[in-house]
Design a protein around this motif. Structure first.
Motif, PDB file in Angstrom:
ATOM      1  N   UNK A   5      -1.540   4.058   4.147  1.00 43.44           N
ATOM      2  CA  UNK A   5      -0.138   4.468   4.228  1.00 43.44           C
ATOM      3  C   UNK A   5       0.152   5.119   5.577  1.00 43.44           C
ATOM      4  N   UNK A   6      -0.755   5.983   6.003  1.00 42.17           N
ATOM      5  CA  UNK A   6      -0.577   6.670   7.272  1.00 42.17           C
ATOM      6  C   UNK A   6      -0.617   5.706   8.449  1.00 42.17           C
ATOM      7  N   UNK A  35     -12.360   3.518  11.260  1.00 45.45           N
ATOM      8  CA  UNK A  35     -11.422   4.598  10.963  1.00 45.45           C
ATOM      9  C   UNK A  35     -11.839   5.278   9.660  1.00 45.45           C
ATOM     10  N   UNK A  36     -11.616   6.567   9.544  1.00 46.81           N
ATOM     11  CA  UNK A  36     -11.975   7.279   8.309  1.00 46.81           C
ATOM     12  C   UNK A  36     -10.949   7.001   7.215  1.00 46.81           C
ATOM     13  N   UNK A  37     -11.218   6.021   6.379  1.00 43.61           N
ATOM     14  CA  UNK A  37     -10.256   5.607   5.367  1.00 43.61           C
ATOM     15  C   UNK A  37     -10.368   6.405   4.071  1.00 43.61           C
ATOM     16  N   UNK A  38     -11.523   6.982   3.802  1.00 42.78           N
ATOM     17  CA  UNK A  38     -11.728   7.706   2.553  1.00 42.78           C
ATOM     18  C   UNK A  38     -11.488   9.198   2.709  1.00 42.78           C
ATOM     19  N   UNK A  39     -11.642   9.937   1.629  1.00 39.25           N
ATOM     20  CA  UNK A  39     -11.491  11.394   1.681  1.00 39.25           C
ATOM     21  C   UNK A  39     -12.525  12.029   2.597  1.00 39.25           C
ATOM     22  N   UNK A  40     -12.150  13.087   3.271  1.00 41.97           N
ATOM     23  CA  UNK A  40     -13.057  13.765   4.195  1.00 41.97           C
ATOM     24  C   UNK A  40     -14.272  14.308   3.450  1.00 41.97           C
ATOM     25  N   UNK A  88       0.106   2.259   8.303  1.00 38.23           N
ATOM     26  CA  UNK A  88       1.071   1.160   8.246  1.00 38.23           C
ATOM     27  C   UNK A  88       2.515   1.630   8.329  1.00 38.23           C
ATOM     28  N   UNK A  89       2.828   2.782   7.783  1.00 40.55           N
ATOM     29  CA  UNK A  89       4.224   3.231   7.738  1.00 40.55           C
ATOM     30  C   UNK A  89       4.903   3.249   9.113  1.00 40.55           C
ATOM     31  N   UNK A  90       4.229   3.728  10.181  1.00 37.18           N
ATOM     32  CA  UNK A  90       4.915   3.709  11.481  1.00 37.18           C
ATOM     33  C   UNK A  90       5.303   2.302  11.932  1.00 37.18           C
ATOM     34  N   UNK A  91       4.480   1.318  11.582  1.00 37.13           N
ATOM     35  CA  UNK A  91       4.789  -0.057  11.947  1.00 37.13           C
ATOM     36  C   UNK A  91       5.959  -0.566  11.119  1.00 37.13           C
ATOM     37  N   UNK A  92       5.894  -0.352   9.819  1.00 36.83           N
ATOM     38  CA  UNK A  92       6.916  -0.866   8.921  1.00 36.83           C
ATOM     39  C   UNK A  92       8.276  -0.223   9.188  1.00 36.83           C
TER      40      UNK A  92
END
Length: 476
Positions: free
Chosen positions: A159-160, A223-228, A162-166
């Motif tokens: 979400x973080x 990229x860190x896609x999962x929870x920290x 893709x949203x700027x692109x969309x």
């Protein structure tokens, strides 16, 4: 990934046990009921009336399915959230996972034995990495995920990203009409924005679902896609990865655990790195120009009974990266950052694995080639904005980090992550020897100044380079 990424049809209904993907469709008599309810041409869709979506809706559905179809259509058109319909994305991703991969492998819940094996592999990997990097462990826990669990855990990061692109599309849809006409065309603009959110939702959901069938951990795309703090492996995909390599299953799992644990150390102890990478993606997205002429043409000729035309127009490329210095700099920044992350992980993991695993070289080369060929995630971004999330210069970066280790030691190499301005640049990857042997500022005086300032003194630091100080001493 699908050849028709913006298609509107939904994959077959997800089984109740999404992780297992094995429940028989008892209600639809073999799965021919609610699949592709709108007949909008999703790959593999067929049956009576496939060429006429409304004939398919009214001619082949029982009243229950027809009601569900109208309900889903209403939900799609009434969506008023952000630029992406993430509820739809999640639904489609899980349905795609439930379908299984192209080789027929179905998702399955992770058993206790597999969870224990992953936990032990990550624990051992962290011990080995202690000798290869000065960064401490970054994995507070080790988890074994099914594909469906990977989807759930990584959607916030997508979400973080893709949203700027969309948002570029949403803004363009509201700007294609003259200002004096926008008030009258409000319902049409609202519908188009809803459709845009649905299109992006389906595109991303399909890509994430397919990607879930390939990834082996939470950091496969750099990229860190999962929870920290969670080092994650997907046992079913780990098995598939090592299937034809001729390497023992335990050794494959351990090598992949080394990579996952190394990524976790880097992202946990370089606090600016995550925002740096995600910010680079957003910076690139800001330079994307929407082809408003094409969008105007598509909207003007939009036929609700033939949405495939809209789908095909969008698939041909609605986005045009601007060839400006700022855009080129944003792309170079992102590609270099990805290369440096993957190169560091590659170098550190190889240093830890080479003395201990006989297959270290073979596994390293396999992963390099796998990374170079790309995958669904990269294809998604390439389709949307022409951006490939691929470290093009992985080998150059890996060699640079290895040379830094030889020249400055593990501590000196890892100290470069203290600030983004200290990292190698794209030009440094062209001349790694020049960067490795470049004189570095001595920051010990700065640390001393900060300590003294805290105690009330105001003495200015001397930030001369170490080598210069030695030369002055020798001259005296």
């Amino acid at each position: 990934m699908s050849d028709t990424p913006f298609g509107f049809g939904l994959p077959p209904e997800e089984p109740d046990d999404g992780d297992e993907g094995k429940k028989k469709d008892q209600e639809s008599g073999g799965g021919q009921g609610p699949a592709n309810p709108f007949g909008f041409g999703f790959p593999g869709a067929g049956g009576p009336g496939a060429d006429n979506p409304f004939a398919a809706m009214f001619g082949s559905m029982n009243p229950t399915d027809l009601g569900a179809a109208f309900q889903q259509l209403g939900q799609m058109l009434s969506y008023e959230g952000g630029p992406v319909n993430w509820d739809m994305a999640k639904q489609i991703a899980r349905q795609t996972v439930a379908q299984g991969t192209a080789d027929g492998t179905k998702d399955a819940s992770v058993g206790p034995a597999e969870r224990t094996a992953v936990e032990e592999a990550v624990r051992l990997a962290d011990l080995w990495l202690d000798d290869a990097t000065s960064l401490p462990s970054g994995a507070g826990s080790a988890v074994a995920w099914s594909r469906a669990e990977w989807v759930e855990a990584t959607l916030p990061a997508w979400k973080e990203l893709v949203d700027p692109v969309a948002e570029r599309v949403g803004g363009a849809m509201g700007d294609i009409l003259p200002e004096e006409m926008q008030a009258m065309a409000g319902p049409l603009i609202g519908m188009m924005k809803s459709m845009g959110g649905a299109m992006f939702g389906q595109q991303i959901g399909q890509a994430v679902g397919v990607l879930a069938g390939e990834v082996v951990g939470s950091t496969d795309v750099g990229l860190p896609l999962g929870p920290a703090g969670k080092a994650a492996l997907l046992p079913i995909n780990v098995d598939a990865f090592g299937k034809d390599l001729g390497v023992g299953k335990d050794e494959v799992r351990l090598y992949l655990a080394l990579r996952e644990a190394a990524h976790q150390r880097l992202f946990a102890h370089v606090p600016w790195l995550r925002s740096h990478l995600f910010g680079a993606v957003e910076g690139y997205a800001r330079g994307i120009k929407v082809d408003t002429a094409k969008l105007e043409d598509v909207v003007g000729q939009f036929d609700p009974q033939n949405p495939e035309e809209l789908q095909q127009a969008l698939q041909q490329g609605m986005f045009q990266p601007e060839d400006t210095p700022a855009q080129k700099a944003a792309l170079a920044r992102l590609e270099t950052a990805l290369a440096l992350v993957e190169g560091w992980v590659d170098a550190v993991v190889h240093a830890a694995a080479k003395p201990r695993l006989s297959s270290a070289d073979a596994l390293r080369e396999t992963l390099r080639r796998r990374r170079a060929t790309g995958g669904p995630a990269e294809q998604t971004f390439a389709t949307l904005i022409g951006l490939e999330l691929r470290p093009r210069r992985l080998r150059d970066a890996s060699r640079l980090w290895a040379s830094l280790t030889d020249a400055r030691g593990v501590d000196g190499r890892d100290a470069l992550w203290a600030h983004p301005d200290m990292l190698p640049t794209a030009s440094d990857l062209d001349d790694p020897d020049g960067f490795v042997h470049r004189e570095q500022l001595d920051f010990s005086e700065l640390d001393k100044m900060l300590g003294e300032a805290a105690g009330g003194t105001t003495e200015k630091p001397d930030l001369r380079k170490k080598d210069d100080e030695k030369k002055d001493d020798d001259t005296e």
